[in-house]
Enzyme design. Sequence first.
Site, mmCIF file in Angstrom:
data_model
loop_
_atom_site.group_PDB
_atom_site.id
_atom_site.type_symbol
_atom_site.label_atom_id
_atom_site.label_comp_id
_atom_site.label_asym_id
_atom_site.label_seq_id
_atom_site.Cartn_x
_atom_site.Cartn_y
_atom_site.Cartn_z
ATOM 1 N N ALA A 151 -27.242 27.259 9.386
ATOM 2 C CA ALA A 151 -28.297 26.406 9.928
ATOM 3 C C ALA A 151 -28.123 26.298 11.443
ATOM 4 C CB ALA A 151 -28.217 25.028 9.291
ATOM 5 N N GLY A 206 -25.668 28.236 5.481
ATOM 6 C CA GLY A 206 -26.992 28.538 4.937
ATOM 7 C C GLY A 206 -27.183 30.030 4.693
ATOM 8 N N GLU A 243 -25.614 30.654 1.526
ATOM 9 C CA GLU A 243 -26.379 29.959 0.479
ATOM 10 C C GLU A 243 -27.617 30.777 0.096
ATOM 11 O OE1 GLU A 243 -26.170 26.060 2.682
ATOM 12 O OE2 GLU A 243 -25.921 25.326 0.636
ATOM 13 N N GLU A 270 -19.344 24.183 5.971
ATOM 14 C CA GLU A 270 -19.968 22.894 6.334
ATOM 15 C C GLU A 270 -18.950 21.775 6.475
ATOM 16 O OE1 GLU A 270 -21.021 25.010 4.067
ATOM 17 O OE2 GLU A 270 -23.160 25.371 4.379
#
Length: 717
Positions: A68, A116, A119, A139
């Site tokens: 992100a 992300g 992910e 994270e």
Amino acid sequence: MIFEGASLTVTLRESQLADVVFDAQGSVNKFDQSTLKELTSALDAMRNHADIKGAMFRSNKPTFIVGADITEFNQLFKLPKAEMLHWLSSTSDLFTQIEDLPFPTISVLNGFALGGGFELALSTDFRIADSTAKVGLPEVKLGLMPGFGGSVRLPRVIGADNSVEWMTTGREYRSDAAFAVGAVDAVTQPESLVDAATDMLKSAISGDLDWQSRRAQKLNPLPLSQNEAMMSAVTTKGMVFAQAGKHYPAPMVIVESVAKAAGAGRADALLIEQEGFWQLSTTSESAAQIGIFLADQRVKATAKGYAKGSSSSIKSAAVLGAGIMGGGIAYQSAVKGVPAVMKDIRQEALDLGMKEASSILLKGMKRGKVKPEKMAATLANITPTLQLDAVSDVDVVVEAVVENPAVKSAVLAETEAAISDNAILCSNTSTISIDHLAKAVKRPENFCGMHFFNPVHRMPLVEIIRGEKTSDETIAKVVAYSLQMGKTPIVVNDCPGFFVNRVLFPYFAGFSQLILDGADFVAVDKVMEKIFGWPMGPAFLLDVVGIDTADHAAHVMADGIPERLSLIENDPTQLLFKAQRLGQKNGKGFYNHGLDKRGKPMKTPAEEAYELIKPHCKPQQSFETDDIIARLMIPMINESVRCLEEGIVASPEEADMALLYGLGFPPFRGGVFRYIETLGIANFVELAAQYEHLGPMYVLTDTLKSMATNGQHYFNQ
Ligand code: NAD
């Protein structure tokens, strides 16, 4: 072309394969708001395209997707809970949409696939990586947990235990390690990556690879045995807590979320994840850790900017003094490929310096981190010598002899006469003003401070001190050399103690006063370590720094800043120094230092220290935890604020990173400026007012007081 955006495109290739290619305009692909918007449109277009039989997600850059966009977090995390959860669930839903595409999907991973990025990979049916790839869910390092489905999908792909380890450590895994646990399905060489991915996708389309069962595995609760294991997550929690400690909530929230979601289907499991993510996004710990990440990027970019101004790189160096610091600096230069002459006036010191370098390398070899060739090359890169003319041809000389202005001035003058006109001369002094030392040299423009921290090979910071006459070219070269050495340089202006020691000594002074007022140094250490979070409390730190060094520095600081840092009568550090209790170096300080049965360093509070101090202290009394923290931290914060206001340090970010990298300021507090922002500037001003009676170290600046009145901040809110 099925979809064309600024960051990603979707085209239909041969055999009706959709090729989803991320190729953002910047240097890396990341999930910022605009890319997420494009992904939404791309997925709509793909669902509405009847011809697609399978899709691959890949990158046109040296890395897949780094995660992100962290610069957007600050704004997002300030949203009210409902809005924040709406953003999170609609973003997470994109990954669910990928998982639900009506055809098989594969992620093609090169370089970094983190956060992300990974992910996304977990939401496709298959993952193939090349040998350069590194994957993971980091994270936790930002005080967060995965929020785009990672904490739901990873346990269902690699098992609960493995996934908890991945997520609570936040480690990056090379593709072979990821393959070993099933996080990726195949590993190839970079040149065959796309072809191999195409073959896998075709096998899935033809039914040779069972993509539906792969997908089902991720939609269902964890299989019963794993589910049960997670439900009795007590042991896991205990282990994770022991590793992470009480100051870091994220690892525990991860374990709890995975345990809660273990028995749930995808939709409910994702809600549990989103609640956990939201909870963490509101913590001061995550604000601090995100602040550190961004400040680190800024500090590194600033350093690169300085280094660009250098007309040539440093090819050879010399260090004067083969002591604790000189030996460490020579080693660090040599290990990073810049040969270093190590000059001392005593053969024993040279022998010790070489022995220390060997022992660091040997330890690295034992842990498998250093190859024998590297050890040999590093040692060959250090030239020990007793002759000053051995330094005549080097590009830079770092002086690291004893902390005595007269000795240093003499050494600098004779060295300058021995080196070339454009060679750079630096001093590793920890306290003496650079402008004062510059008086000893004829070319002050080529002279600056280069302040390393002990132990040099471990501590990331180098404080670079610009004297009044130091040229920009000199700063550029020394910054570049620090980067070559693998360090994080921060350029500061000259003053006694520079930035880091200037703010450390008021903290020590606060400690001394507290002890004289009757506090027990062991109790103070305990609070500052266990509650505040410093790696060591002030008494232990003084022992490590050296009581003689600390006493000497206290004198320099008192001379330089008498209005706040004048010497304290019967200062406990001075009392120990007079009794030759020098700290760890002679085994006697506030603590007695020795080795335990296993040969590990061990310390015990020294009765002798109590006896020396006691006659000068008020009767022993216990202090509240908050009181101890305030009495030590207010002087440090106050001096940091003054350094910023005086331009000694250029920004609050640099100040915070200097204390983090130079002193080990607790990362979950993010640095002094982040800490007062967390307390609230007005609250801090109010708190300090209650301590003003203790002396000028506790009196804040008018600027800070008016910031509190006007509601101003150090960081963008
Ligand atoms: P040290 O006493 O371990 O080493 C100093 C060395 O300098 C000795 O080996 C000595 O023989 C040598 N020396 C003396 N005169 C010399 C000369 N004319 N030419 C060459 N060598 C000479 O000291 P140290 O702890 O390594 O500190 C060195 C410098 O680094 C000091 O200025 C100190 O303030 C600074 N510093 C120390 C630390 C620390 O934690 N020790 C941290 C940062 C900076």
